[in-house]
Design a protein around this motif. Structure first.
Motif, PDB file in Angstrom:
ATOM      1  N   MET B   1       0.859  -1.217   0.000  1.00 30.28           N
ATOM      2  CA  MET B   1       0.000   0.000   0.000  1.00 30.28           C
ATOM      3  C   MET B   1       0.873   1.236   0.000  1.00 30.28           C
ATOM      4  SD  MET B   1      -3.080  -0.286   2.749  1.00 30.28           S
ATOM      5  CE  MET B   1      -4.513  -1.284   2.449  1.00 30.28           C
ATOM      6  N   TYR B   2       0.405   2.303  -0.646  1.00 28.22           N
ATOM      7  CA  TYR B   2       1.133   3.563  -0.530  1.00 28.22           C
ATOM      8  C   TYR B   2       0.489   4.402   0.568  1.00 28.22           C
ATOM      9  CZ  TYR B   2      -2.543   5.324  -3.696  1.00 28.22           C
ATOM     10  OH  TYR B   2      -3.729   5.650  -4.269  1.00 28.22           O
ATOM     11  N   GLY B   3       1.193   5.462   0.952  1.00 32.22           N
ATOM     12  CA  GLY B   3       0.828   6.188   2.166  1.00 32.22           C
ATOM     13  C   GLY B   3      -0.599   6.700   2.190  1.00 32.22           C
ATOM     14  N   TYR B   4      -1.002   7.360   1.105  1.00 34.60           N
ATOM     15  CA  TYR B   4      -2.353   7.922   1.057  1.00 34.60           C
ATOM     16  C   TYR B   4      -3.399   6.824   1.172  1.00 34.60           C
ATOM     17  CZ  TYR B   4      -6.302  10.685  -0.626  1.00 34.60           C
ATOM     18  OH  TYR B   4      -7.512  11.309  -0.740  1.00 34.60           O
ATOM     19  N   GLU B   5      -3.151   5.725   0.459  1.00 32.57           N
ATOM     20  CA  GLU B   5      -4.079   4.589   0.488  1.00 32.57           C
ATOM     21  C   GLU B   5      -4.164   4.009   1.897  1.00 32.57           C
ATOM     22  OE1 GLU B   5      -2.660   1.422  -1.940  1.00 32.57           O
ATOM     23  OE2 GLU B   5      -4.586   0.391  -2.044  1.00 32.57           O
ATOM     24  N   LEU B   6      -3.015   3.917   2.554  1.00 32.88           N
ATOM     25  CA  LEU B   6      -2.972   3.395   3.923  1.00 32.88           C
ATOM     26  C   LEU B   6      -3.771   4.288   4.862  1.00 32.88           C
ATOM     27  CD1 LEU B   6      -1.753   1.299   5.847  1.00 32.88           C
ATOM     28  CD2 LEU B   6       0.316   2.686   5.942  1.00 32.88           C
ATOM     29  N   ALA B   7      -3.586   5.599   4.718  1.00 31.05           N
ATOM     30  CA  ALA B   7      -4.312   6.546   5.574  1.00 31.05           C
ATOM     31  C   ALA B   7      -5.815   6.416   5.393  1.00 31.05           C
ATOM     32  CB  ALA B   7      -3.856   7.972   5.252  1.00 31.05           C
ATOM     33  N   LYS B   8      -6.260   6.334   4.149  1.00 28.40           N
ATOM     34  CA  LYS B   8      -7.697   6.246   3.879  1.00 28.40           C
ATOM     35  C   LYS B   8      -8.269   4.922   4.378  1.00 28.40           C
ATOM     36  CE  LYS B   8      -7.887  10.240   2.410  1.00 28.40           C
ATOM     37  NZ  LYS B   8      -8.395  11.220   3.376  1.00 28.40           N
ATOM     38  N   THR B   9      -7.497   3.836   4.248  1.00 25.92           N
ATOM     39  CA  THR B   9      -7.961   2.533   4.725  1.00 25.92           C
ATOM     40  C   THR B   9      -8.165   2.558   6.231  1.00 25.92           C
ATOM     41  OG1 THR B   9      -6.767   1.426   2.940  1.00 25.92           O
ATOM     42  CG2 THR B   9      -7.414   0.059   4.813  1.00 25.92           C
ATOM     43  N   LEU B  10      -7.210   3.141   6.942  1.00 22.79           N
ATOM     44  CA  LEU B  10      -7.334   3.212   8.400  1.00 22.79           C
ATOM     45  C   LEU B  10      -8.503   4.096   8.816  1.00 22.79           C
ATOM     46  CD1 LEU B  10      -3.565   3.510   9.383  1.00 22.79           C
ATOM     47  CD2 LEU B  10      -5.071   1.560   9.809  1.00 22.79           C
ATOM     48  N   GLN B  31      10.658   1.376   8.966  1.00 29.25           N
ATOM     49  CA  GLN B  31      11.696   1.065   7.972  1.00 29.25           C
ATOM     50  C   GLN B  31      13.062   1.003   8.635  1.00 29.25           C
ATOM     51  OE1 GLN B  31      11.584   3.021   3.905  1.00 29.25           O
ATOM     52  NE2 GLN B  31       9.912   4.101   4.877  1.00 29.25           N
ATOM     53  N   ASN B  32      13.326   1.996   9.504  1.00 29.72           N
ATOM     54  CA  ASN B  32      14.617   2.015  10.198  1.00 29.72           C
ATOM     55  C   ASN B  32      14.815   0.781  11.053  1.00 29.72           C
ATOM     56  OD1 ASN B  32      15.278   4.438   9.073  1.00 29.72           O
ATOM     57  ND2 ASN B  32      14.769   5.670  10.862  1.00 29.72           N
ATOM     58  N   GLU B  33      13.710   0.254  11.591  1.00 27.87           N
ATOM     59  CA  GLU B  33      13.803  -0.940  12.444  1.00 27.87           C
ATOM     60  C   GLU B  33      13.786  -2.221  11.623  1.00 27.87           C
ATOM     61  OE1 GLU B  33      10.552  -0.518  15.171  1.00 27.87           O
ATOM     62  OE2 GLU B  33      11.481   1.185  16.207  1.00 27.87           O
ATOM     63  N   GLY B  34      13.658  -2.068  10.299  1.00 30.79           N
ATOM     64  CA  GLY B  34      13.707  -3.236   9.418  1.00 30.79           C
ATOM     65  C   GLY B  34      12.416  -4.034   9.371  1.00 30.79           C
ATOM     66  N   LEU B  35      11.340  -3.460   9.848  1.00 32.20           N
ATOM     67  CA  LEU B  35      10.076  -4.214   9.866  1.00 32.20           C
ATOM     68  C   LEU B  35       9.244  -3.953   8.610  1.00 32.20           C
ATOM     69  CD1 LEU B  35       9.088  -3.622  13.607  1.00 32.20           C
ATOM     70  CD2 LEU B  35      10.319  -5.555  12.599  1.00 32.20           C
ATOM     71  N   VAL B  36       9.554  -2.884   7.915  1.00 31.12           N
ATOM     72  CA  VAL B  36       8.816  -2.496   6.704  1.00 31.12           C
ATOM     73  C   VAL B  36       9.823  -2.165   5.609  1.00 31.12           C
ATOM     74  CG1 VAL B  36       7.453  -0.584   5.726  1.00 31.12           C
ATOM     75  CG2 VAL B  36       6.720  -1.672   7.844  1.00 31.12           C
ATOM     76  N   THR B  37       9.488  -2.527   4.382  1.00 28.38           N
ATOM     77  CA  THR B  37      10.303  -2.106   3.238  1.00 28.38           C
ATOM     78  C   THR B  37       9.473  -1.182   2.371  1.00 28.38           C
ATOM     79  OG1 THR B  37       9.586  -3.991   1.905  1.00 28.38           O
ATOM     80  CG2 THR B  37      11.596  -4.276   3.202  1.00 28.38           C
ATOM     81  N   ALA B  38      10.154  -0.317   1.646  1.00 24.51           N
ATOM     82  CA  ALA B  38       9.461   0.632   0.778  1.00 24.51           C
ATOM     83  C   ALA B  38      10.090   0.585  -0.597  1.00 24.51           C
ATOM     84  CB  ALA B  38       9.545   2.043   1.353  1.00 24.51           C
ATOM     85  N   SER B  39       9.253   0.721  -1.621  1.00 23.75           N
ATOM     86  CA  SER B  39       9.776   0.729  -2.978  1.00 23.75           C
ATOM     87  C   SER B  39       8.961   1.701  -3.812  1.00 23.75           C
ATOM     88  CB  SER B  39       9.702  -0.672  -3.586  1.00 23.75           C
ATOM     89  OG  SER B  39       8.364  -1.132  -3.573  1.00 23.75           O
ATOM     90  N   ARG B  49       4.976   6.301  -6.832  1.00 21.50           N
ATOM     91  CA  ARG B  49       4.560   6.309  -5.431  1.00 21.50           C
ATOM     92  C   ARG B  49       5.383   5.319  -4.643  1.00 21.50           C
ATOM     93  NH1 ARG B  49      -1.888   6.239  -6.773  1.00 21.50           N
ATOM     94  NH2 ARG B  49      -2.139   8.490  -6.955  1.00 21.50           N
ATOM     95  N   LYS B  50       5.508   5.591  -3.343  1.00 16.34           N
ATOM     96  CA  LYS B  50       6.252   4.696  -2.469  1.00 16.34           C
ATOM     97  C   LYS B  50       5.269   3.710  -1.856  1.00 16.34           C
ATOM     98  CE  LYS B  50       9.544   6.397   0.049  1.00 16.34           C
ATOM     99  NZ  LYS B  50      10.264   7.114   1.123  1.00 16.34           N
ATOM    100  N   TYR B  51       5.510   2.453  -2.130  1.00 20.26           N
ATOM    101  CA  TYR B  51       4.651   1.393  -1.602  1.00 20.26           C
ATOM    102  C   TYR B  51       5.351   0.724  -0.420  1.00 20.26           C
ATOM    103  CZ  TYR B  51       1.282   1.687  -5.388  1.00 20.26           C
ATOM    104  OH  TYR B  51       0.301   2.124  -6.233  1.00 20.26           O
ATOM    105  N   TYR B  52       4.589   0.511   0.651  1.00 26.03           N
ATOM    106  CA  TYR B  52       5.125  -0.104   1.869  1.00 26.03           C
ATOM    107  C   TYR B  52       4.683  -1.560   1.958  1.00 26.03           C
ATOM    108  CZ  TYR B  52       5.761   4.786   3.258  1.00 26.03           C
ATOM    109  OH  TYR B  52       6.131   6.113   3.313  1.00 26.03           O
ATOM    110  N   ARG B  53       5.615  -2.395   2.377  1.00 24.77           N
ATOM    111  CA  ARG B  53       5.310  -3.812   2.591  1.00 24.77           C
ATOM    112  C   ARG B  53       6.026  -4.273   3.861  1.00 24.77           C
ATOM    113  NH1 ARG B  53       6.150  -3.071  -2.698  1.00 24.77           N
ATOM    114  NH2 ARG B  53       4.484  -3.730  -4.131  1.00 24.77           N
ATOM    115  N   LEU B  54       5.425  -5.280   4.502  1.00 27.05           N
ATOM    116  CA  LEU B  54       6.085  -5.855   5.667  1.00 27.05           C
ATOM    117  C   LEU B  54       7.295  -6.663   5.204  1.00 27.05           C
ATOM    118  CD1 LEU B  54       3.160  -7.160   7.933  1.00 27.05           C
ATOM    119  CD2 LEU B  54       4.742  -5.304   8.414  1.00 27.05           C
ATOM    120  N   SER B  55       8.394  -6.526   5.925  1.00 26.91           N
ATOM    121  CA  SER B  55       9.556  -7.373   5.655  1.00 26.91           C
ATOM    122  C   SER B  55       9.318  -8.716   6.341  1.00 26.91           C
ATOM    123  CB  SER B  55      10.816  -6.712   6.215  1.00 26.91           C
ATOM    124  OG  SER B  55      10.730  -6.661   7.644  1.00 26.91           O
TER     125      SER B  55
END
Lengths: 262, 84
Positions: B1-10, B31-39, B49-55
């Motif tokens: 999910m990208y940021g805007y999409e994530l915000a609207k979903t929540l 991301q810094n803690e290595g729990l999420v990756t972004a591409s 857009r930057k999409y976030y996924r769980l690592s």
């Protein structure tokens, strides 16, 4: 999709507050958060099928994001640090202002190195202000206003501006004096009224053209040219360009009238 | 999910109060803690857009959080049952 200048200004003000609010947070990449916010606004405008975003459109989306200061207080161990927010560099900003004033004093005393102190002060303020915590109390708010407007315009503009503005006129005036005397048929050293009218017309023409060029350049490249002025840079290009184009036009008109009267 | 999409979903989840802007510092921290990756991925509607996924570490933490949450809700429900 593009933003109007006012909309862009709203965006940049929000981002500037965000940078200040996130300063000192080691657990968060401020640049990453900033790019996320910009992307969020773009996605929001795209979702609303907006091609030209007004200030109201952007403000609406930014209001949904919440205040940058609240964003920085988002959970975790960084809460206390974020609330303190930014290094306490208002002393640094005050010292930088002191350097600029010192430079002005050196200028009055005819010191050739006055510009070193003033330029250093402006650059230090440029470094301090974006990373300082939000101002507290009327004293720090006034200091911020002084830096954002008065120093940028007064210290830099008042000293360097006139030098740039009259440089061309001064150079050309020295060259034109002899030819003008021959053109209007006066003896060397004679200064009848028509000589002064001719000099005024020539000076007006040259200065007017030079100011028109400066105004057009500032209007086109003012953001980069005024990068040293930090928070005030958005104001300078727009207003300086307008003023220079208008005054340049008036000088040219005066020169044309003066030349016709000779 | 990208940021805007994530915000609207929540935001669509009832009774879940989310300030949209807090998503971005949270994502940065994860991301810094290595729990999420972004591409960055191309978007048909505009800039990439930057999409976030769980690592994989993020997936493991999520599984652990779910176990704790399930255990807590079981315990609360049991308490509610016994108190009647």
């Amino acid at each position: 999709m593009r933003l109007t200048p006012k909309a862009q200004e709203h965006m940049e003000e929000y981002v500037a507050r965000l940078r200040v609010a996130l300063h000192g947070r080691d657990d968060v990449d401020a640049a990453d958060v900033e790019s996320g916010i910009r992307e969020h606004v773009e996605a929001g405008l795209s979702a609303r099928s907006i091609d030209v975003a007004t200030a109201e459109d952007v403000s609406d989306l930014l209001a949904g994001l919440g205040a940058p200061e609240a964003m920085a207080l988002e959970g975790g161990t960084a809460t206390a640090d974020a609330e303190r927010g930014g290094h306490d560099s208002w002393g640094g900003a005050a010292a930088a202002l002191g350097l600029v004033v010192f430079g002005l004093a050196l200028f009055v005393l005819n010191s050739p190195v006055w510009w070193v102190a003033s330029a250093t002060g402006v650059l230090l303020a440029r470094a301090f202000l974006p990373t300082s915590r939000p101002p507290r109390g009327p004293g720090e708010r006034v200091l911020l206003w002084v830096w954002q407007l008065a120093v940028a315009v007064g210290a830099v503009g008042a000293l360097l501006g006139p030098a740039a503005l009259v440089w061309a006129s001064a150079q050309i005036g020295g060259v034109l004096e002899g030819p003008l005397e021959a053109f209007i048929d006066v003896g060397a050293g004679e200064r009848p009224p028509r000589y002064w009218a001719a000099m005024a017309a020539a000076a007006g023409t040259v200065t007017g053209l030079w100011w028109l060029v400066l105004g057009l350049v500032l209007g086109r490249y003012g953001g980069g040219a005024c990068g040293l002025l930090g928070p005030a840079r958005r104001m300078i290009p727009e207003w300086a360009a307008r003023a220079l184009v208008v005054v340049g036009g008036l000088l040219l008109a005066a020169a044309i009238v003066g030349g016709w009267l000779i | 999910m990208y940021g805007y999409e994530l915000a609207k979903t929540l935001q669509e989840i009832p009774s879940l109060v989310v300030v949209e802007g807090t998503i971005y510092p949270i994502m940065s921290r994860l991301q810094n803690e290595g729990l999420v990756t972004a591409s960055l991925e191309e978007s048909p509607e505009g800039p990439a857009r930057k999409y976030y996924r769980l690592s994989s570490d993020g997936e493991a933490v999520l599984e652990r959080i779910n176990e704790v949450w399930d255990g807590m809700t079981r315990g609360v429900n049991l308490l509610r049952t016994r108190s009647k």
